[in-house]
Design an enzyme around this catalytic site. Structure first.
Site, PDB file in Angstrom:
ATOM      1  N   LYS A  28     -46.099 -52.492  -4.499  1.00 37.52           N
ATOM      2  CA  LYS A  28     -45.501 -52.807  -3.159  1.00 37.52           C
ATOM      3  C   LYS A  28     -45.303 -51.633  -2.250  1.00 37.52           C
ATOM      4  CE  LYS A  28     -44.151 -57.111  -4.915  1.00 37.52           C
ATOM      5  NZ  LYS A  28     -42.846 -57.637  -5.617  1.00 37.52           N
ATOM      6  N   GLN A  70     -36.938 -58.451  -6.912  1.00 38.08           N
ATOM      7  CA  GLN A  70     -37.966 -58.552  -8.156  1.00 38.08           C
ATOM      8  C   GLN A  70     -37.691 -59.534  -9.117  1.00 38.08           C
ATOM      9  OE1 GLN A  70     -41.017 -57.073  -7.334  1.00 38.08           O
ATOM     10  NE2 GLN A  70     -41.561 -58.631  -9.327  1.00 38.08           N
ATOM     11  N   ASP A  95     -39.665 -63.146   0.779  1.00 37.38           N
ATOM     12  CA  ASP A  95     -40.440 -63.549  -0.385  1.00 37.38           C
ATOM     13  C   ASP A  95     -40.236 -65.096  -0.251  1.00 37.38           C
ATOM     14  OD1 ASP A  95     -41.858 -62.646  -2.231  1.00 37.38           O
ATOM     15  OD2 ASP A  95     -40.386 -62.117  -3.679  1.00 37.38           O
TER      16      ASP A  95
END
Length: 905
Positions: A28, A70, A95
């Site tokens: 990322k 994450q 997300d």
């Protein structure tokens, strides 16, 4: 403003130290570097509270447009993953894992949510094939919240017929064989065999699995959930592993972040407000001000802040109804154009006041709640002295109020208390310095002023400035000669020249003159002093005129508190208190946000006296408001007392220092005041009005319009269009009101309108609002009355003759001495702030109308060097008001059950 695609900022939160998480974060970071310059990778300890604290900070950071947590969270302590993901603000949850975004996706609100990046990437891959999803049979293997479940919803709302399978599906091969589109996210290496797949199907493999491979240096290789080598022979399109879905997932994360930034820019476009107004329920007769205020349910102040384009990190909440605003907003909006600047003033008033504050609030309610214009009111904070004395509060009145009025009138956020503390610190420092200089030797003073700490002596910054002022260019405390030490430690204050007094925010006539130093510890060093009311402190004037924290601090340092026995000005910087004053005032410098009854925003900030100071709210509040409203919006501020005092100082002092230029003057007039100027009986607070004021009398009104004419001329003298607001009372007749409107227009007003806002709220000021809109489009050729470089006497004479109508001025001996002193000390080029009665254009409160031919006596002149003006004293007045026989606090009480404030302000 963070430009889309250039300054979109993404933050990644990682808990623990998993290898796969580290790999994904690095992917990322690499992708982000290609499309945007900033991706913040935050590695957090495995404590739930620290993660939640970090998320809360990112939620309110306007520089961050999206962030992800994450997963999985790597911790040896229990962490509620659902709680963590749901703590992310939905508008930044790029997300798409929060329950709100998941819920919107499941309902089909695809345009109002963020979609998890892997399913979003899968859909993009399917679109790239050119195959239409609608009508196709799709099979999703896996039901995780990250891929399987949202993938099912996404395909469904794109009109596919969707079947979800999982590890317990008994007919898995059969279901796979029916699929036109197959998405696999089961987490099992090569579980889907090639022979299961329907010929020509689209296969999206989301799996990442490690299997043994002795040919690899690592001893393992990465495979997907689909047996790739056999599946590719039957599928029309298939994604490889690695290199298929993974890079697309990262790309979708970048895309969602940019989309978040776009939404942010659209939502927080400067000057674009989406505001909810409150609807008034009017009653007749009009209830008391406190009843009206407490019947209103104000919006949460953080909602008001959001509505006007303030960011969460720019707002400091003080409960539910008031907040302080960070000065950083000025930097953020520095390139935005200002709105229209309107000042509300009035004719020479009666002791009861003519409704400037009420008109200010009524005007902004009309412009905002009724005409849907961006508008801010900027008003002064009232002193508790008048609030508990005879005047009462200053929140407006009737259906035009700043609410809650009890919060507005009492304490607010503590600014006046901070000024009291700062002012009295200076006063204490003055007397302490005199005492210590009288009782200690030069060396003893020096040892205390520059003490040895761990064997090292060091000058502070403020002491370095004093040395430079004395022409001593040394930084080593041990290098000063005896003569230099003497000059450094001795301010040698002449007690007879001290102009700095202690203050208190309460009317107390018995503190007007006191003797201090009577304790035996002061060794007989007594002197006569006095208390003033806090709002008369020069610190209040500095607060009102400063354009930032640094400017305020510099003004503090320049404040002259006395002179030395050699006639040299002694400043707060010389006393060494400048830094301490700035610390005490660091929160007070931030404007206070409140709202009106109808939900329009208000800045309440600073409240300097309108006689010995300039009587206007802060420059900072005006500047912030002008940026927030945008170029087509309005900022309405109020100048204290009549136009001859508050408006003149607004133009010649406030606008001179702020650099702002007004577009319209609103001049408030009443039939009552005009009758007084026409020869009517005296109007006294607390005493019923004589019949001349309650019965129609056109002759008195017509004669009194001389004052209205003069004040219109005063405003036009500065080149600004004037709109006259005739504030109607229930005792006024139509004929009287019409006469005032007619006379105002004949006297040169741009327009004149009757106003009924006290009884009707913003609706009653609609005509005024429309007139102000039209006037703001007219040419405004603003100019100052005088050049500050003129001699002090000439500036005073210009104000007296041009604004008041005097024939000339007369300086009494003390005033003549001060002119010479201030000119010698270098203060002769400061603006003039006339301290004069507000009850007449002249120095005599008994002279009504528009007197001419009088000589204006100037008994003394004083200096507010830090604030930046000289103030001549005209006639007699006190800076510490006294309480009347029946003060307002007789009516004020607290309900011990509800905690509500009862009584009148």
């Amino acid at each position: 403003v963070f430009m889309v695609g250039l300054y979109s900022i993404l933050s990644c939160l990682r808990v623990g130290n998993r290898d796969d998480s580290n790999l994904y974060i690095n992917m990322k970071l690499k992708a982000a570097a290609e499309v945007m310059p900033r991706l913040l990778g935050l590695h957090l300890p495995s404590y739930s509270w620290s993660v939640l604290k970090c998320i809360a900070s990112l939620n309110t950071d306007p520089a961050v447009h999206g962030f992800i947590v994450q997963l999985p969270l790597d911790s040896d302590k229990p962490i509620n993953t659902e709680k963590i993901t749901n703590a992310v603000a939905p508008e930044k949850d790029v997300d798409g894992l929060s329950s709100i975004n998941a819920g919107k996706l499941s309902r089909g609100d695809l345009g109002d949510c963020f979609i998890p990046c892997t399913p979003k990437g899968c859909m993009e891959l399917i679109r790239q094939t050119g195959v239409q999803v609608a009508g196709k049979r799709a099979v999703v293997i896996g039901r995780s919240k990250i891929v399987g479940a949202p993938m099912h919803d996404l395909l469904l709302w794109n009109n596919a017929t969707v079947t979800t399978c999982h590890s317990k599906t008994s007919t898995l091969a059969e279901e796979v064989g029916k699929a036109d589109i197959l998405v696999v996210a089961a987490g099992r290496a090569e579980m889907v065999k090639g022979e299961w797949i329907k010929p020509g199907a689209i296969v999206i493999d989301c799996g990442i699995n490690h299997v043994p491979d002795s040919t690899k240096a690592s001893g393992k290789r990465v495979v997907g959930d689909v047996a790739y080598s056999s599946a590719k022979e039957k599928a029309s399109f298939i994604t490889p592993v690695p290199g298929g879905v993974g890079p697309m997932t990262v790309a979708m994360l970048m895309q969602s972040t940019v989309e978040s930034a776009q939404r942010f820019l659209e939502k927080f476009q400067p000057g674009k407000w989406t505001i909810q107004y409150n609807q008034l329920t009017l009653k007749m007769p009009v209830p008391s001000d406190i009843e009206i205020s407490q019947s209103c349910i104000p919006k949460p102040i953080d909602q008001v802040a959001k509505e006007v384009g303030l960011f969460p990190d720019e707002v400091e909440l003080y409960g539910q109804t008031k907040a302080k605003i960070q000065l950083s907003v000025l930097k953020r909006l520095q390139n935005q154009p200002d709105g229209k600047y309107v000042v509300v003033t009035g004719i020479t008033p009666t002791p009861l006041g003519e409704g400037k504050s009420t008109t200010t609030v009524g005007l902004v309610q009309a412009l905002g709640a009724h005409l849907r214009q961006n508008v801010f009111a900027c008003v002064r904070q009232p002193s508790q002295g008048p609030t508990f004395g005879i005047k009462g509060g200053a929140a407006g009145g009737g259906y035009c109020q700043v609410v809650p009025m009890e919060e507005f009138n009492l304490h607010l956020t503590g600014d006046i208390h901070a000024i009291t503390a700062a002012n009295n610190l200076v006063a204490a420092a003055i007397d302490a310095r005199i005492f210590h200089e009288l009782t200690q030797s030069d060396q003893a003073l020096y040892n205390r002023l520059v003490p040895s700490v761990n064997g090292v002596r060091k000058f502070s910054d403020i002491q370095i400035r004093r040395l430079q002022k004395l022409g001593i260019n040394k930084t080593d405390p041990m290098a000063l000669t005896k003569e230099e030490v003497n000059a450094f430690v001795r301010l040698d204050i002449d007690p007879g020249t001290i102009t700095w007094q202690r203050v208190l925010d309460t009317n107390d006539r018995f503190l007007r003159k006191i003797t201090i130093g009577q304790s035996v510890t002061e060794k007989g060093f007594t002197r006569t002093a006095q208390f003033d009311i806090t709002v008369s402190s020069e610190i209040m004037a500095v607060l009102a005129l400063a354009d930032g924290l640094d400017d305020m601090k510099k003004r503090f340092g320049r404040m002259v508190v006395a002179s030395s026995k050699k006639g040299i000005p002694v400043t707060a910087d010389d006393l060494g208190v400048t830094g301490a004053l700035a610390v005490l005032m660091k929160d007070a410098v931030k404007p206070n946000l409140m709202q009106t009854l109808e939900g329009t925003p208000v800045f309440v900030h600073a409240g300097p006296f309108a006689n010995i100071a300039h009587g206007n709210s802060s420059v900072l509040a005006d500047k912030i408001a002008l940026k927030l409203v945008g170029k087509d919006g309005f900022v309405v501020t109020e100048a204290g007392f009549g136009a001859d005092i508050g408006m003149e100082k607004f133009f010649n002092i406030k606008c001179r220092y702020s650099g702002l230029r007004p577009h319209v003057v609103v001049l408030v007039a009443t039939v009552r005041a005009l009758k007084m100027h026409g020869g009517g009986p005296a109007v006294t607070a607390g005493v019923p009005l004589p019949k001349e004021y309650t019965e129609e009398n056109l002759q008195l009104v017509a004669k009194g319009c001389s004052n209205l004419t003069k004040q219109i001329q005063n405003a036009r003298m500065f080149g600004v269009p004037v709109v006259v607001a005739v504030n109607a009372f229930k005792t006024d007749t139509k004929a009287e009101l019409a006469l005032v409107v007619q006379h105002a227009k004949e006297a040169g007003a741009f327009d004149a309108v009757e106003c009924t806002h006290w009884a009707e709220g913003g609706k009653g000021a609609l005509a005024l609002a429309r007139a102000v809109q039209r006037a703001s489009q007219a040419p405004s050729n603003f100019k100052f009355l005088y050049n500050v470089e003129l001699p002090v006497v000439d500036k005073i004479r210009l104000i007296a003759q041009q604004v008041y109508g005097a024939r000339d001025i007369e300086l009494l001996p003390e005033a003549q001495e001060k002119v010479a002193l201030y000119t010698k000390q270098g203060f002769g080029n400061l603006p003039i702030c006339m301290a004069k009665t507000h009850l007449s254009l002249s120095h005599d409160p008994e002279q009504k109308g528009a007197p001419t031919g009088f000589v204006l006596p100037i008994r003394d002149i004083r200096a507010s060097v830090g604030a930046g003006f000289l103030y001549p004293l005209v006639g007699t007045m006190s800076t510490m008001p006294g309480l009347p026989t029946r003060p307002c606090f007789y009516d004020i009480d607290l309900d011990p059950v509800s905690g509500a404030v009862n009584g009148l302000f």
